[in-house]
Enzyme design. Structure first.
Site, mmCIF file in Angstrom:
data_model
loop_
_atom_site.group_PDB
_atom_site.id
_atom_site.type_symbol
_atom_site.label_atom_id
_atom_site.label_comp_id
_atom_site.label_asym_id
_atom_site.label_seq_id
_atom_site.Cartn_x
_atom_site.Cartn_y
_atom_site.Cartn_z
ATOM 1 N N GLU A 1 39.190 34.782 39.261
ATOM 2 C CA GLU A 1 39.386 36.228 39.135
ATOM 3 C C GLU A 1 40.751 36.547 38.552
ATOM 4 O O GLU A 1 41.719 35.858 38.841
ATOM 5 C CB GLU A 1 39.395 36.870 40.527
ATOM 6 C CG GLU A 1 38.082 36.950 41.194
ATOM 7 C CD GLU A 1 38.233 37.508 42.604
ATOM 8 O OE1 GLU A 1 38.990 38.470 42.818
ATOM 9 O OE2 GLU A 1 37.570 36.962 43.498
ATOM 10 N N CYS B 1 45.926 30.623 54.575
ATOM 11 C CA CYS B 1 46.466 31.857 55.183
ATOM 12 C C CYS B 1 45.300 32.662 55.771
ATOM 13 O O CYS B 1 44.270 32.849 55.110
ATOM 14 C CB CYS B 1 47.211 32.695 54.154
ATOM 15 S SG CYS B 1 48.604 31.820 53.430
ATOM 16 N N CYS C 1 43.560 35.855 54.068
ATOM 17 C CA CYS C 1 43.286 35.772 52.630
ATOM 18 C C CYS C 1 41.891 35.227 52.339
ATOM 19 O O CYS C 1 41.489 34.187 52.864
ATOM 20 C CB CYS C 1 44.340 34.887 51.981
ATOM 21 S SG CYS C 1 44.110 34.694 50.205
ATOM 22 N N GLY D 1 45.011 31.004 44.632
ATOM 23 C CA GLY D 1 45.690 29.725 44.449
ATOM 24 C C GLY D 1 47.159 29.761 44.808
ATOM 25 O O GLY D 1 47.767 30.834 44.906
ATOM 26 N N HIS E 1 55.615 37.631 55.484
ATOM 27 C CA HIS E 1 54.594 38.146 56.409
ATOM 28 C C HIS E 1 54.932 38.076 57.898
ATOM 29 O O HIS E 1 54.191 38.632 58.718
ATOM 30 C CB HIS E 1 53.226 37.479 56.180
ATOM 31 C CG HIS E 1 52.722 37.561 54.776
ATOM 32 N ND1 HIS E 1 52.919 38.667 53.982
ATOM 33 C CD2 HIS E 1 52.045 36.679 54.015
ATOM 34 C CE1 HIS E 1 52.368 38.451 52.787
ATOM 35 N NE2 HIS E 1 51.849 37.249 52.775
ATOM 36 N N ASN F 1 44.923 44.029 53.125
ATOM 37 C CA ASN F 1 43.626 44.420 52.590
ATOM 38 C C ASN F 1 42.575 43.705 53.441
ATOM 39 O O ASN F 1 42.420 42.496 53.331
ATOM 40 C CB ASN F 1 43.579 43.936 51.131
ATOM 41 C CG ASN F 1 42.692 44.795 50.277
ATOM 42 O OD1 ASN F 1 41.776 45.438 50.776
ATOM 43 N ND2 ASN F 1 42.950 44.784 48.989
ATOM 44 N N CYS G 1 42.431 39.488 47.084
ATOM 45 C CA CYS G 1 42.326 38.227 46.335
ATOM 46 C C CYS G 1 41.103 37.428 46.750
ATOM 47 O O CYS G 1 40.889 37.170 47.914
ATOM 48 C CB CYS G 1 43.522 37.316 46.624
ATOM 49 S SG CYS G 1 45.098 38.081 46.453
HETATM 50 N N1 SAH Z 1 49.596 31.532 47.153
HETATM 51 C C1 SAH Z 1 50.560 32.474 46.673
HETATM 52 C C2 SAH Z 1 50.045 33.475 45.681
HETATM 53 C C3 SAH Z 1 48.688 34.055 45.878
HETATM 54 S S1 SAH Z 1 48.494 35.242 47.149
HETATM 55 C C4 SAH Z 1 51.230 33.157 47.849
HETATM 56 O O1 SAH Z 1 50.864 32.900 48.982
HETATM 57 O O2 SAH Z 1 52.159 33.918 47.641
HETATM 58 C C5 SAH Z 1 49.371 36.659 46.604
HETATM 59 C C6 SAH Z 1 49.873 37.549 47.729
HETATM 60 O O3 SAH Z 1 48.783 38.268 48.331
HETATM 61 C C7 SAH Z 1 50.536 36.781 48.853
HETATM 62 O O4 SAH Z 1 51.669 37.470 49.295
HETATM 63 C C8 SAH Z 1 49.449 36.789 49.907
HETATM 64 O O5 SAH Z 1 49.974 36.515 51.161
HETATM 65 C C9 SAH Z 1 48.869 38.170 49.736
HETATM 66 N N2 SAH Z 1 47.535 38.380 50.300
HETATM 67 C C10 SAH Z 1 46.499 37.539 50.335
HETATM 68 N N3 SAH Z 1 45.434 38.111 50.929
HETATM 69 C C11 SAH Z 1 45.820 39.350 51.268
HETATM 70 C C12 SAH Z 1 45.170 40.444 51.911
HETATM 71 N N4 SAH Z 1 43.903 40.326 52.332
HETATM 72 N N5 SAH Z 1 45.875 41.565 52.094
HETATM 73 C C13 SAH Z 1 47.165 41.674 51.647
HETATM 74 N N6 SAH Z 1 47.825 40.707 51.046
HETATM 75 C C14 SAH Z 1 47.167 39.528 50.855
#
Ligand code: SAH
Length: 346
Positions: free
Chosen positions: A95, A119, A122, A162, A219, A293, A336
């Site tokens: 995506e 995480c 995510c 990723g 976070h 989200n 994401c």
């Molecule tokens: N792996 C990398 C980049 C991808 S995630 C990282 O961890 O930074 C990009 C960002 O989106 C990160 O800050 C991640 O923690 C956040 N993220 C992922 N899922 C999310 C969600 N459901 N709501 C809000 N932020 C989210």
């Protein structure tokens, strides 16, 4: 068979010149082909009108040319954000998101198919890691979107599916190709790479002395809390993480961005805000607050608007540079990895 061929879109101009010379071609042919690939965004050798039929055939035998296929495009009715689902050559999908801002168009790309960082909030990580993306596959998300929208991309964020520091060499090559003066020539300052905090790789990136922004997904403000949201926190503690951020600033002069997803009742109290200020105060940084989200597989909820504002005010009072991220494309499987999951699990 395909994989025995060289990935031409991942090659630097110097490599392509050397390779062309190796097969008895003049090096200016490499420059012409490089321009077709990285400026004119050609998707096939047949498009390259100033290349002879004979050389086109030799190229087809020697190289494979990555050209992602858009298989779904969703457009937000709220803000015009577009989300693209692309098919890779091996049938995997990634995506990317296109966002229109006053200061220009921004693309958020994926760096891997899936993710193994785990995480908890995510969606990208729910099925684990399938494979890392090639430099060409990261570039082509931007190239394909540029062709499809007909608009120039000025900003790139590596914040899709990723963990870029888990695909370090390919991400570095991608950054080189994207910023190279013979290609799209996007300014390093307009690129952000986001990591969950793989400390040795953050330090290695600092030593590259690029002018890109490093975003750290923080976070939480204590190791204990962070471990509950992000398994990587079991490997690297907050102390060494903050030290790595300070090192990045020292080596590059670039201010760190801290990303902090606000999860209702988990990390959004006034105490959390006070701890966050303490943690990042000594650094030249910017804090980006993102109301989480929600994904259907977990029961995390976003903080209320009032709580998010109170959190922001508290940080501001301590002199921290802070913004609440505008939520783009809420109506189009915004989080994401959600769109890819929806398609592969349907
Ligand atoms: N792996 C990398 C980049 C991808 S995630 C990282 O961890 O930074 C990009 C960002 O989106 C990160 O800050 C991640 O923690 C956040 N993220 C992922 N899922 C999310 C969600 N459901 N709501 C809000 N932020 C989210």
């Amino acid at each position: 068979m395909q994989r025995l061929k060289k990935d031409i879109k991942s090659m630097t101009l110097a490599q392509l010149k050397e390779d062309m010379e190796g097969i008895g071609e003049k090096s200016f042919r490499a420059s012409q082909i490089y321009e077709w690939l990285h400026v004119k965004l050609a998707r096939s050798f047949d498009e390259m009108t100033n290349i002879s039929g004979d050389l086109k055939e030799r190229c087809k035998e020697r190289y494979f040319l990555t050209a992602l296929q858009a298989i779904e495009v969703q457009e937000s009715a709220i803000d015009g954000t577009k989300k693209f689902l692309f098919a890779l050559e091996d049938g995997n999908m990634v995506e990317s998101v296109w966002m229109k801002y006053k200061h220009g168009n921004s693309v958020c790309i994926s760096s891997q198919v899936g993710c193994r960082m785990g995480c908890l909030f995510c969606a990208s990580t729910l099925d684990g890691l399938e494979r890392s993306l090639l430099p060409s596959e990261m570039l082509d998300q931007i190239y394909a979107i540029t062709r499809l929208t007909g608009e120039k991309v000025s900003n790139v964020v590596v914040m899709g599916t990723g963990e870029p520091m888990d695909n370090y060499d390919n991400v570095l090559r991608f950054l080189h190709l994207l910023t190279n003066e013979n290609g799209l020539h996007i300014s390093q300052r307009n690129i952000t790479v986001s990591t969950c905090g793989i400390v040795p790789k953050m330090r290695q990136l600092a030593q590259e002395k690029l002018q890109i922004t490093l975003a750290l997904s923080l976070h939480a403000t204590t190791d204990e809390k962070r471990r509950k949201l992000m398994p990587i926190a079991n490997r690297y503690g907050l102390d060494e993480l903050i030290e790595a951020c300070a090192y990045y600033f020292k080596e590059t002069g670039r201010r760190i961005t801290f990303e902090y997803s606000l999860v209702g009742g988990v990390n959004d109290t006034p105490e959390d805000a006070a701890e966050l200020s303490k943690l990042v105060k000594s650094l030249n940084c910017h804090v980006n607050l993102i109301p989480v989200n929600p994904i259907k597989e977990r029961d995390f909820v976003a903080s209320t608007h009032e709580k998010a504002l109170a959190f922001k005010n508290k940080l501001e009072k301590s002199g921290i540079n802070v913004t609440i991220r505008r939520e783009m494309g809420r109506d189009i499987d915004g989080a994401c990895g959600q769109l890819r999951r929806k398609v592969i699990h349907q």
